[in-house]
Design a protein around this motif. Structure first.
Motif, mmCIF file in Angstrom:
data_model
loop_
_atom_site.group_PDB
_atom_site.id
_atom_site.type_symbol
_atom_site.label_atom_id
_atom_site.label_comp_id
_atom_site.label_asym_id
_atom_site.label_seq_id
_atom_site.Cartn_x
_atom_site.Cartn_y
_atom_site.Cartn_z
ATOM 1 N N VAL A 48 37.684 36.899 60.232
ATOM 2 C CA VAL A 48 36.472 36.318 60.814
ATOM 3 C C VAL A 48 35.278 36.430 59.870
ATOM 4 N N LEU A 49 35.181 37.539 59.151
ATOM 5 C CA LEU A 49 34.016 37.785 58.289
ATOM 6 C C LEU A 49 34.401 37.717 56.816
ATOM 7 N N SER A 50 35.271 36.808 56.485
ATOM 8 C CA SER A 50 35.745 36.666 55.109
ATOM 9 C C SER A 50 34.582 36.401 54.153
ATOM 10 N N GLY A 51 34.487 37.233 53.118
ATOM 11 C CA GLY A 51 33.438 37.062 52.117
ATOM 12 C C GLY A 51 32.084 37.597 52.532
ATOM 13 N N GLU A 52 31.970 38.132 53.737
ATOM 14 C CA GLU A 52 30.700 38.655 54.227
ATOM 15 C C GLU A 52 30.709 40.186 54.191
ATOM 16 N N LYS A 53 29.513 40.759 54.236
ATOM 17 C CA LYS A 53 29.390 42.211 54.217
ATOM 18 C C LYS A 53 29.465 42.767 55.636
ATOM 19 N N TYR A 54 30.210 43.841 55.800
ATOM 20 C CA TYR A 54 30.281 44.559 57.070
ATOM 21 C C TYR A 54 30.800 45.958 56.781
ATOM 22 N N ASN A 95 28.328 37.401 67.001
ATOM 23 C CA ASN A 95 28.616 36.187 67.765
ATOM 24 C C ASN A 95 29.931 35.556 67.312
ATOM 25 N N LYS A 96 30.184 35.567 66.012
ATOM 26 C CA LYS A 96 31.453 35.038 65.496
ATOM 27 C C LYS A 96 32.636 35.784 66.102
ATOM 28 N N LEU A 97 32.525 37.108 66.137
ATOM 29 C CA LEU A 97 33.617 37.914 66.685
ATOM 30 C C LEU A 97 33.797 37.656 68.179
ATOM 31 N N SER A 98 32.690 37.482 68.893
ATOM 32 C CA SER A 98 32.769 37.283 70.346
ATOM 33 C C SER A 98 33.454 35.974 70.710
ATOM 34 N N LEU A 99 33.474 35.017 69.787
ATOM 35 C CA LEU A 99 34.086 33.717 70.057
ATOM 36 C C LEU A 99 35.599 33.715 69.838
ATOM 37 N N ARG A 100 36.115 34.793 69.283
ATOM 38 C CA ARG A 100 37.555 34.872 69.049
ATOM 39 C C ARG A 100 38.290 35.104 70.365
ATOM 40 N N ARG A 101 39.409 34.435 70.537
ATOM 41 C CA ARG A 101 40.134 34.532 71.803
ATOM 42 C C ARG A 101 40.763 35.902 72.015
ATOM 43 N N GLU A 102 41.020 36.653 70.916
ATOM 44 C CA GLU A 102 41.621 37.976 71.072
ATOM 45 C C GLU A 102 40.599 39.066 71.367
ATOM 46 N N VAL A 103 39.308 38.698 71.375
ATOM 47 C CA VAL A 103 38.235 39.667 71.623
ATOM 48 C C VAL A 103 37.832 39.632 73.091
#
Length: 289
Positions: free
Chosen positions: A97-103, A126-134
């Protein structure tokens, strides 16, 4: 001459227009990060352990499922494999989900819930919350401690303590877990030097006793059988006060020690404040660990 004058005017207007565009441009502000707790829909490891416990119970012809040991040599590898599987699940989701981003992932939770704590921006959350497995994404927050003053606060009926064994056996065989400000292992409420009725080694507990500079080896015993600290979120968010708290299981506040002694403290511990004796204290389940 007139042509040159007009050229100068046009040039000045053009420059003013460029200045206005630069000054009025909306530059993005620095991204603010925060710690979020992300819970997944996939079942936690407890479900696996529960099934394993039930199978052990059946194979032992009716032995108590509560006391069946989960971490015997035949089950350790499978338990570790389940933990590693969930850990890989968390890391894989973040990379995807956060490919190439800092976390920054702070913790992975696998036993009672399947989730993790991660330092990210609101947009990433918000990106993570949109995942169906979350299942959900919740902003981490601080809580204030509260104190119970009397057993009546718990709403226990009269005589319940005596019926459950009183100071002789109330809490026998039970391991109580606390999430609080820590614990003082030197407090007499958690001593295990009872010659008459020594504490047993719990067969159904497989936690750890974390060793730090403030919580040295030997802090745990047969009464205080495990301790860990989780300060990474507070440290990362910049709200950890090293002058008051410890990055260890040791209690710098006193609240955790107090509440643990209310629930599980040894019986007959003298309460002395500023030289004044206020009687003896006992936990509600003094034989618990």
């Amino acid at each position: 001459m007139e042509k040159t004058y007009l050229t100068h005017i046009l040039f000045v207007v053009f420059c003013l227009d460029m200045v206005m565009r630069v000054c009025c441009q909306d530059y993005p502000s620095a991204e603010v990060t925060a710690v979020y707790i992300v819970t997944l829909k996939h079942a936690p490891a407890y479900n696996y352990y529960d099934e394993l416990r039930k199978r052990n119970s059946v194979s032992k012809h009716g032995s108590s499922p509560v006391l069946s040991r989960l971490d015997n040599p035949g089950n350790v590898s499978r338990s570790d494999a389940q933990y590693c599987y969930i850990l890989r699940m968390h890391d894989s989701l973040l990379r995807k989900v956060l490919s190439g981003e800092k976390y920054l992932k702070l913790y992975s939770y696998h036993y009672l819930i399947n989730g993790f704590a991660v330092l990210i921006t609101p947009q990433q959350a918000n990106k993570l919350s949109l995942r169906r497995e979350v299942a959900n994404v919740v902003l981490d927050f601080s809580v204030r401690t509260a104190t119970t003053h009397t057993p009546q606060f718990l709403g226990l009926p009269q005589g319940a303590w005596v019926q459950e064994g009183g100071y002789n056996s109330a809490g026998e065989g039970i391991v109580i877990g606390f999430i609080d400000t820590g614990i003082d292992p030197t407090h007499p409420s958690f001593a295990d030097d009872l010659a008459a009725n020594a504490y047993p080694v719990p067969q159904h507990f497989s936690g750890i006793c974390e060793v730090t500079r403030d919580f040295p080896s030997g802090s745990c015993n047969r009464k205080l059988i495990g301790a860990r600290h989780f300060a990474a979120s507070a440290i990362t968010r910049g709200i950890f006060n090293a002058s008051q708290d410890y990055a260890s299981p040791f209690d710098g506040d006193g609240h955790g020690t107090h509440t643990a002694s209310i629930a599980s403290g040894n019986h007959g511990i003298p309460v002395i404040v500023a030289g004044h004796h206020f009687g003896n204290a006992s936990g509600m389940a003094p034989r618990s660990q």
